[in-house]
Design an enzyme around this catalytic site. Sequence first.
Site, PDB file in Angstrom:
ATOM      1  N   ASP A  88       4.776  12.459   7.316  1.00 51.31           N
ATOM      2  CA  ASP A  88       4.832  11.127   7.783  1.00 51.31           C
ATOM      3  C   ASP A  88       4.392  10.227   6.741  1.00 51.31           C
ATOM      4  O   ASP A  88       3.148  10.676   6.099  1.00 51.31           O
ATOM      5  CB  ASP A  88       4.079  11.113   9.080  1.00 51.31           C
ATOM      6  CG  ASP A  88       4.435   9.715   9.926  1.00 51.31           C
ATOM      7  OD1 ASP A  88       5.646   9.787  10.328  1.00 51.31           O
ATOM      8  OD2 ASP A  88       3.715   9.113   9.890  1.00 51.31           O
ATOM      9  N   ARG A 121       3.179  11.412  -2.017  1.00 51.43           N
ATOM     10  CA  ARG A 121       3.905  12.995  -1.372  1.00 51.43           C
ATOM     11  C   ARG A 121       3.654  14.165  -2.331  1.00 51.43           C
ATOM     12  O   ARG A 121       3.319  15.088  -1.811  1.00 51.43           O
ATOM     13  CB  ARG A 121       5.506  12.894  -1.321  1.00 51.43           C
ATOM     14  CG  ARG A 121       6.335  14.124  -0.686  1.00 51.43           C
ATOM     15  CD  ARG A 121       7.761  13.589  -0.185  1.00 51.43           C
ATOM     16  NE  ARG A 121       7.535  12.303   0.916  1.00 51.43           N
ATOM     17  CZ  ARG A 121       7.819  11.181   0.699  1.00 51.43           C
ATOM     18  NH1 ARG A 121       8.170  10.577  -0.628  1.00 51.43           N
ATOM     19  NH2 ARG A 121       7.510  10.475   1.611  1.00 51.43           N
TER      20      ARG A 121
HETATM   21  P1  ITT Z   1      11.460  11.724   9.228  1.00 46.58           P
HETATM   22  O1  ITT Z   1      10.438  11.247  10.379  1.00 46.58           O
HETATM   23  O2  ITT Z   1      12.812  12.396   9.934  1.00 46.58           O
HETATM   24  O3  ITT Z   1      10.878  12.593   8.011  1.00 46.58           O
HETATM   25  P2  ITT Z   1      11.351   8.653   8.488  1.00 46.58           P
HETATM   26  O4  ITT Z   1      12.020   8.039   7.568  1.00 46.58           O
HETATM   27  O5  ITT Z   1      11.603   8.147   9.778  1.00 46.58           O
HETATM   28  O6  ITT Z   1      12.028  10.358   8.497  1.00 46.58           O
HETATM   29  P3  ITT Z   1       8.715   8.246   8.456  1.00 46.58           P
HETATM   30  O7  ITT Z   1       8.590   7.906   9.870  1.00 46.58           O
HETATM   31  O8  ITT Z   1       7.607   8.865   7.906  1.00 46.58           O
HETATM   32  O9  ITT Z   1       9.750   8.841   8.186  1.00 46.58           O
HETATM   33  O10 ITT Z   1       8.741   6.586   7.634  1.00 46.58           O
HETATM   34  C1  ITT Z   1       8.518   6.567   6.456  1.00 46.58           C
HETATM   35  C2  ITT Z   1       9.004   5.308   5.827  1.00 46.58           C
HETATM   36  O11 ITT Z   1       8.013   4.869   4.882  1.00 46.58           O
HETATM   37  C3  ITT Z   1      10.212   5.546   5.075  1.00 46.58           C
HETATM   38  O12 ITT Z   1      11.362   5.233   5.919  1.00 46.58           O
HETATM   39  C4  ITT Z   1      10.220   4.768   3.872  1.00 46.58           C
HETATM   40  O13 ITT Z   1      10.689   3.734   4.141  1.00 46.58           O
HETATM   41  C5  ITT Z   1       8.699   4.633   3.718  1.00 46.58           C
HETATM   42  N1  ITT Z   1       8.404   5.598   2.715  1.00 46.58           N
HETATM   43  C6  ITT Z   1       7.733   6.610   2.712  1.00 46.58           C
HETATM   44  N2  ITT Z   1       7.595   7.533   1.667  1.00 46.58           N
HETATM   45  C7  ITT Z   1       8.111   6.667   0.706  1.00 46.58           C
HETATM   46  C8  ITT Z   1       8.417   6.759  -0.667  1.00 46.58           C
HETATM   47  O14 ITT Z   1       8.147   7.905  -1.457  1.00 46.58           O
HETATM   48  N3  ITT Z   1       9.162   5.684  -1.335  1.00 46.58           N
HETATM   49  C9  ITT Z   1       9.416   4.685  -0.694  1.00 46.58           C
HETATM   50  N4  ITT Z   1       9.208   4.461   0.607  1.00 46.58           N
HETATM   51  C10 ITT Z   1       8.652   5.672   1.366  1.00 46.58           C
END
Ligand code: ITT
Length: 197
Positions: free
Chosen positions: A69, A181
Amino acid sequence: KELLVATGNRGKLKELEELLSGVVERVRSLADFPEIGAAVEDGATFEANAIKKARHAAQASGLPAIADDSGLVVDVLDGRPGVFSARFAGEGAGDGANNARLLTELAAVQKEQRGAAFCCAIAFCLPGGECRTFSGEVRGTILSTPAGEGGFGYDPLFLVPEYGKTMAELPLTVKNRISHRGRAFALLKEYLATYRG
Ligand code: ITT
């Protein structure tokens, strides 16, 4: 050893698969388990949500699972969008709409005040329900115009000062070395080296 990577985000999956290569024998994804539905992400922290996702996937699959997350924490927005990063522009909004929302909210904000952090919590859970979390963070600055084609999400707007480039302009191997990450993963990797499941 098999490990299930519980994410529906293709950008994350790609990065985690790269990080896991050589660490576990076989990486499984949710594509192998179509019957596993999404976990409810109503936690107040990245750690809580990561645990919800990984625990759900581990219990439903019978395999050890990890979930990530993550999100963008913007100083001048008092930490928003934070755990709501994926739906900053509304439920089901895509990366384009979320980035547009970010630019709109920061339109009047000077360069010096555009500091932010990417934050990540990775949860590792066993099918029995036991979990650990590992967290990482990277600081940067939000640009006014996107640059770069790599990565995903907010990467084209996130300038990494040490490189003078956005996350989207850095090769995957470099992003994985310095990112929120990558840092959380390094701690998980240390833990897995001692784990005998
Ligand atoms: P899962 O829960 O299925 O893993 P998700 O996209 O819903 O997928 P999150 O709720 O953790 O995941 O949301 C994380 C958001 O934060 C993601 O949609 C991106 O917009 C942003 N994000 C996270 N890591 C990132 C990265 O390495 N680079 C750019 N944006 C990132």
